[in-house]
Design a protein around this motif. Structure first.
Motif, mmCIF file in Angstrom:
data_model
loop_
_atom_site.group_PDB
_atom_site.id
_atom_site.type_symbol
_atom_site.label_atom_id
_atom_site.label_comp_id
_atom_site.label_asym_id
_atom_site.label_seq_id
_atom_site.Cartn_x
_atom_site.Cartn_y
_atom_site.Cartn_z
ATOM 1 N N GLY A 33 -2.084 4.813 -4.113
ATOM 2 C CA GLY A 33 -1.449 4.908 -2.852
ATOM 3 C C GLY A 33 -0.750 3.416 -2.466
ATOM 4 O O GLY A 33 0.314 3.412 -1.788
ATOM 5 N N ARG A 34 -1.154 2.329 -3.046
ATOM 6 C CA ARG A 34 -0.546 0.992 -2.832
ATOM 7 C C ARG A 34 0.088 0.709 -3.927
ATOM 8 O O ARG A 34 0.291 -0.659 -4.126
ATOM 9 N N GLY A 35 0.711 1.295 -4.794
ATOM 10 C CA GLY A 35 1.534 1.235 -6.192
ATOM 11 C C GLY A 35 0.987 0.477 -7.069
ATOM 12 O O GLY A 35 1.595 -0.037 -8.014
ATOM 13 N N GLY A 36 -0.604 0.823 -7.434
ATOM 14 C CA GLY A 36 -1.177 0.137 -8.572
ATOM 15 C C GLY A 36 -1.775 -1.003 -8.337
ATOM 16 O O GLY A 36 -2.345 -1.755 -9.396
ATOM 17 N N VAL A 37 -1.467 -1.621 -7.106
ATOM 18 C CA VAL A 37 -2.200 -2.978 -6.837
ATOM 19 C C VAL A 37 -3.609 -2.962 -6.806
ATOM 20 O O VAL A 37 -4.154 -2.059 -6.090
ATOM 21 N N ALA A 38 -4.402 -3.483 -7.814
ATOM 22 C CA ALA A 38 -5.904 -3.333 -7.859
ATOM 23 C C ALA A 38 -6.743 -4.517 -8.399
ATOM 24 O O ALA A 38 -7.666 -4.456 -8.356
ATOM 25 N N THR A 39 -5.938 -5.614 -9.038
ATOM 26 C CA THR A 39 -6.563 -6.601 -9.355
ATOM 27 C C THR A 39 -7.610 -7.376 -8.546
ATOM 28 O O THR A 39 -8.695 -7.696 -8.940
ATOM 29 N N THR A 40 -7.294 -7.451 -7.196
ATOM 30 C CA THR A 40 -8.013 -8.088 -6.345
ATOM 31 C C THR A 40 -8.636 -7.064 -5.392
ATOM 32 O O THR A 40 -9.604 -7.475 -4.534
ATOM 33 N N PHE A 41 -8.276 -5.788 -5.397
ATOM 34 C CA PHE A 41 -8.841 -4.880 -4.571
ATOM 35 C C PHE A 41 -9.874 -3.997 -5.161
ATOM 36 O O PHE A 41 -10.838 -3.644 -4.334
ATOM 37 N N ALA A 42 -10.193 -3.795 -6.326
ATOM 38 C CA ALA A 42 -10.786 -2.779 -6.977
ATOM 39 C C ALA A 42 -12.312 -3.224 -7.063
ATOM 40 O O ALA A 42 -12.556 -4.303 -7.619
ATOM 41 N N LEU A 43 -13.212 -2.459 -6.517
ATOM 42 C CA LEU A 43 -14.654 -2.982 -6.447
ATOM 43 C C LEU A 43 -15.404 -1.953 -7.092
ATOM 44 O O LEU A 43 -14.778 -0.714 -7.509
ATOM 45 N N SER A 444 -3.076 10.614 -2.702
ATOM 46 C CA SER A 444 -1.825 9.581 -2.943
ATOM 47 C C SER A 444 -0.941 9.961 -3.895
ATOM 48 O O SER A 444 -1.041 10.625 -4.718
ATOM 49 N N THR A 445 0.352 9.199 -3.812
ATOM 50 C CA THR A 445 1.249 9.327 -4.761
ATOM 51 C C THR A 445 1.975 7.964 -5.078
ATOM 52 O O THR A 445 2.017 7.135 -4.049
ATOM 53 N N ARG A 446 2.359 7.787 -6.170
ATOM 54 C CA ARG A 446 3.278 6.395 -6.495
ATOM 55 C C ARG A 446 4.756 6.434 -5.987
ATOM 56 O O ARG A 446 5.058 5.401 -5.972
ATOM 57 N N SER A 447 4.890 7.695 -5.755
ATOM 58 C CA SER A 447 6.422 7.539 -4.945
ATOM 59 C C SER A 447 6.616 8.712 -4.089
ATOM 60 O O SER A 447 6.463 9.982 -4.518
ATOM 61 N N VAL A 448 7.075 8.234 -2.969
ATOM 62 C CA VAL A 448 7.216 9.147 -1.809
ATOM 63 C C VAL A 448 8.414 10.030 -1.963
ATOM 64 O O VAL A 448 8.218 11.386 -1.814
ATOM 65 N N LEU A 449 9.451 9.596 -2.500
ATOM 66 C CA LEU A 449 10.739 10.454 -2.497
ATOM 67 C C LEU A 449 11.002 10.569 -4.163
ATOM 68 O O LEU A 449 12.078 11.259 -4.325
ATOM 69 N N GLY A 450 10.116 10.050 -5.272
ATOM 70 C CA GLY A 450 10.612 10.130 -6.452
ATOM 71 C C GLY A 450 10.927 11.734 -7.013
ATOM 72 O O GLY A 450 11.703 12.224 -7.830
ATOM 73 N N TYR A 451 10.017 12.874 -6.361
ATOM 74 C CA TYR A 451 9.967 14.173 -6.886
ATOM 75 C C TYR A 451 11.290 14.686 -6.385
ATOM 76 O O TYR A 451 11.995 15.606 -6.984
ATOM 77 N N PHE A 452 11.964 14.217 -5.415
ATOM 78 C CA PHE A 452 13.034 14.830 -4.549
ATOM 79 C C PHE A 452 14.470 13.818 -5.103
ATOM 80 O O PHE A 452 15.407 14.330 -4.565
ATOM 81 N N SER A 453 14.248 12.629 -5.628
ATOM 82 C CA SER A 453 15.202 11.996 -5.957
ATOM 83 C C SER A 453 16.150 12.308 -7.016
ATOM 84 O O SER A 453 15.663 12.732 -8.005
ATOM 85 N N GLU A 454 17.572 12.264 -6.857
ATOM 86 C CA GLU A 454 18.556 12.837 -8.062
ATOM 87 C C GLU A 454 18.483 11.448 -8.986
ATOM 88 O O GLU A 454 18.741 12.257 -10.233
ATOM 89 N N LYS A 455 18.282 10.289 -8.502
ATOM 90 C CA LYS A 455 18.259 9.247 -9.586
ATOM 91 C C LYS A 455 16.780 8.790 -9.772
ATOM 92 O O LYS A 455 16.120 8.452 -8.858
#
Length: 473
Positions: A33-43, A444-455
């Protein structure tokens, strides 16, 4: 043959009985949900495979565990949204002549398709008595796929015998044209990559505090080990005038090895299910620092080590372009066509030789992270992940993500940010986590609009409903 993308649900369903692979943030619904940011978050167990030094940090619970956290993502930087959805979700849809032409053109891309999935069947972490750090174990599985095609390889995969390059050197019956010499594959398909890796693992990690200047600086160090079972690997790389190709695939991929299956130098693995065809050992090392009350820093090198593949091992080297033994696609089942390139049924671009085994490095990565934790209600961070080798299962390019967690209510944590790289375009993630003192569940999702994006369409989801934390550390 089963549709290759549909192998994913079967593979994930097998987690209940199969040991699994290195921790990846896609099965961590908060990190996704935060774009894969985990190096300092993950416990706790979520630090395994990311930064084991975080196990030495003071956590919020004595014991934490999970059952069945899963995540998956698939994207393309070149396909249209309609092509993407048909290729991934409706591969049996028929191709018209015009659609076949458009598909061949749009598949010519360094990131024609990227697939990632992983699942934590079980994770458990303990905070040990004061001064002794933390310990975690997990059972995990990961699938990675990457397809890069140049114009010629895309045309041949889609059109087979009707591809422009093939017709330039062969007539309709497959006879070489007079006065023409077919090019080497290393020249004709330069820039082509087809990679797949499916691995299971038992994972263990330990972290401990090594330096503490109260209120000023705290440093922890950690190490992780994993025993890996290889379910399948395929790696074709054609670049700079050289070609290297090999595969070792479990029976679940249903590859036709033709006459190779009877070779005395071929360890033929038949049967069904997620039968391992390789084993390996992996190692992680990490450091984590807390500067003052708010700043957190982390660095880790993950997936050091190697795999030895021993079942269904075939290799290929450079050769002249042959006349394909297939007439081209009639449906959107491109993924099946790619997987078929690793057999020996006459449907492939390559001529394979058998081998007893193949040793390959694990997809080693360098992770760097920095974060700011204002309180239990807000934390923000930045991650950079750099692939340190170019093997199947690794990132095709560096990944960069910026993310944050915010708790507008004690029972709700929201996550978002920005992420890009690793074969994907810029994305805006979003995650929701429901929190109680002992239980968490999130989506969560890595991309809010990715499924609907034409590009650069991108479909991504991660979820977990059985994450528990017990006691106060």
């Amino acid at each position: 043959m089963k549709k290759p993308f549909l192998l994913l649900p079967a593979a994930l369903a097998g987690l209940a009985t199969m040991p699994a692979l290195a921790q990846n943030e896609l099965s961590n619904f908060s990190a996704t949900g935060r774009g894969g940011v985990a190096t300092t978050f993950a416990l706790d167990y979520q630090a395994l495979g990311i930064n084991p030094a975080n196990l030495g940090r003071q956590g919020t619970s004595l014991v934490s565990f999970t059952v069945g956290e899963v995540g998956a993502g698939v994207g393309s930087q070149s396909l249209t949204n309609s092509q993407f959805k048909k290729l991934v979700f409706h591969p049996n849809d028929q191709l018209t002549a015009a659609e076949r032409t458009s598909l061949a053109a749009n598949l010519a891309s360094p990131n024609a398709l990227n697939i990632n999935a992983d699942a934590t069947a079980f994770g458990l972490a303990f905070t040990l008595p004061p001064g002794l750090g933390g310990l975690a174990v997990s059972v995990h599985q990961r699938l990675s796929g990457h397809v890069a095609l140049n114009q010629n390889s895309a045309d041949i995969l889609v059109n087979g015998q009707q591809a422009a390059l093939v017709q330039q050197y062969y007539d309709a019956a497959g006879n070489p044209r007079s006065g023409s010499t077919p090019p080497l594959l290393s020249a004709a398909l330069d820039g082509t990559e087809m990679q797949l890796a499916l691995t299971n693992e038992f994972n263990v990690g330990y972290g401990v505090e090594v330096l503490d200047v109260p209120g000023v600086f705290r440093l922890t160090a950690g190490a992780g080990y994993r025993y890996l079972q290889g379910v399948g690997v395929a790696d074709v790389r054609i670049s700079g005038g050289s070609l290297a190709a090999y595969s070792s695939l479990s029976p679940i991929f249903n590859i036709n090895y033709g006459s190779l299956a009877g070779s005395p130098t071929f360890n033929y693995a038949s049967g069904s299910g997620l039968r391992p065809v390789g084993t390996g050992n992996g190692f992680d090392l990490g450091l984590a620092a807390e500067v003052g009350r708010f700043v957190r820093l982390g660095v880790a090198v993950t997936d050091m080590g190697s795999m030895t593949w021993t079942g269904n091992v075939v290799t290929a080297t450079d050769q002249s372009l042959r006349f394909p033994q297939y007439s081209g696609l009639t449906t959107y089942d491109v993924i099946r066509d790619v997987v078929n390139q690793f057999g020996a049924s006459g449907q492939t671009l390559f001529t394979y030789q058998t081998a007893q085994e193949r040793r390959a490095s694990l997809p080693t990565k360098l992770r760097l992270g920095g974060g700011v934790r204002i309180s239990e209600l807000f934390e923000a961070g930045l991650d950079v992940t750099v692939p340190l080798n170019q093997v199947a299962g690794n990132l095709p390019a560096p990944f960069i993500g910026a993310g944050l967690d915010y708790k507008p209510r004690r029972w709700l944590r929201l996550s978002s940010g920005l992420s890009g790289g690793a074969g994907y375009s810029l994305n805006v993630p979003l995650g929701f986590t429901f929190v109680t003192p002992v239980w968490e569940a999130g989506f969560s999702t890595r991309s809010v609009l990715g499924y609907f994006s034409e590009k650069s369409p991108y479909a991504s989801v991660a979820l977990g409903v059985l994450r528990f934390k017990i006691g106060k550390s």
